[in-house]
Design a protein around this motif. Sequence first.
Motif, short mmCIF file in Angstrom:
data_model
loop_
_atom_site.label_atom_id
_atom_site.label_comp_id
_atom_site.label_asym_id
_atom_site.label_seq_id
_atom_site.Cartn_x
_atom_site.Cartn_y
_atom_site.Cartn_z
N VAL A 2 7.50 -1.37 -8.89
CA VAL A 2 7.92 -0.28 -9.77
C VAL A 2 7.22 -0.42 -11.12
CG1 VAL A 2 9.87 0.78 -10.96
CG2 VAL A 2 10.17 -0.14 -8.65
N ALA A 61 8.17 4.02 -7.96
CA ALA A 61 8.25 2.97 -6.93
C ALA A 61 7.14 3.14 -5.89
CB ALA A 61 9.61 3.01 -6.24
N ASP A 62 6.82 4.39 -5.59
CA ASP A 62 5.85 4.65 -4.53
C ASP A 62 4.76 5.59 -5.09
OD1 ASP A 62 4.37 5.36 -2.35
OD2 ASP A 62 6.06 6.03 -1.13
N TRP A 63 3.55 5.06 -5.19
CA TRP A 63 2.45 5.81 -5.81
C TRP A 63 1.68 6.67 -4.82
CZ3 TRP A 63 1.71 6.15 -10.97
CH2 TRP A 63 2.39 5.21 -11.78
N ASN A 64 2.16 6.76 -3.60
CA ASN A 64 1.40 7.52 -2.61
C ASN A 64 1.27 9.00 -2.96
OD1 ASN A 64 0.49 5.53 -0.89
ND2 ASN A 64 2.41 5.48 0.25
N ARG A 67 -2.00 9.12 -4.84
CA ARG A 67 -3.17 8.93 -3.98
C ARG A 67 -3.40 10.16 -3.11
NH1 ARG A 67 -0.61 3.93 -3.29
NH2 ARG A 67 -1.62 2.27 -4.51
#
Length: 286
Positions: A2, A61-64, A67
Amino acid sequence: MVAMEILLCVENYDLAATLDSGQAFRWQKENDSWVGIIGKHWVRLTQTPDGIRAVTAAPVADWNFLREFLQTEIDLAAVLKTFPDDEPMRAAVAACPGLRLLKQDPWECLASFILSSTKQIVQIRQIIALLCERFGERLAPQPPISSGFFYAFPTPEKIARLTEAELRACKMGFRAPNLLAAARQIAEGKFDLEKIRRLDYAEARAELMKLRGVGGKIADCVLLFAYGFDSAFPVDVWIERALQQLYFPRRRASEPRLRLFAATHFGPHAGYAQQYLFHYMRTKLN
DNA sequence: GCCCAGGTGAAGC
DNA sequence: GCTTCACATGGG
């Protein structure tokens, strides 16, 4: 992990050209960075020697999502290799070798391009900015080190409850009823944007074209910029001019003829080729 | 005032 | 099939 900051390592990515090449309309340049909204995330992007640095207003928390939006995992060199080896394509790629395609939210992309018809890119931005300020969710807390407030793109449900007059007040003119109709069909479950993903290109294009105000060009934009159909090849006035001047300098070709040529000449990633030609035509001096 | 803008849909041959 | 036109609005 995070965090509120990440470095996406990527080569051959021209962030400025990509965010400012008429595929997305909400990114603003602030000094050496670009500030925008992806879903409900406020994001500041900066090009660095190693790739792209991203800063958010809230811990992530989740950088997808990022991307995915930026398509940083795409092997651009492999895409460029599939382009035809001719003079116009070489010049277009040389003019901007790190130009990329984004992968945007389908609704935002569809709505934006419904608003795009016979409008200059500057004006499309103004209309969308107004629409978001008036009807988009205010994003809190207020982002750091940046001026003004930020808003999410208004949902189909929100727009479906508006009147045509409220939309026209955002300067969108005759496009207002088209946006309203699309929002209502989606909000009422009569049109399924998720279903588009499961169709092949021709079916998906035909499905989008059932919407009022969505013809072949806008359908192709949405398929290319939001759904990742690389074969979609939007033919607008700039591309028509480019194909005409660069590939058919002597004889006039009709729009269907140009589309047929585009579908066969530019290969499996024709949409990428289209973006290079578009950017080339719009930026070169002549 | 004039022409054009990341078009579309309808109407005319 | 191809051509023409209306459709709002703003910039050059």
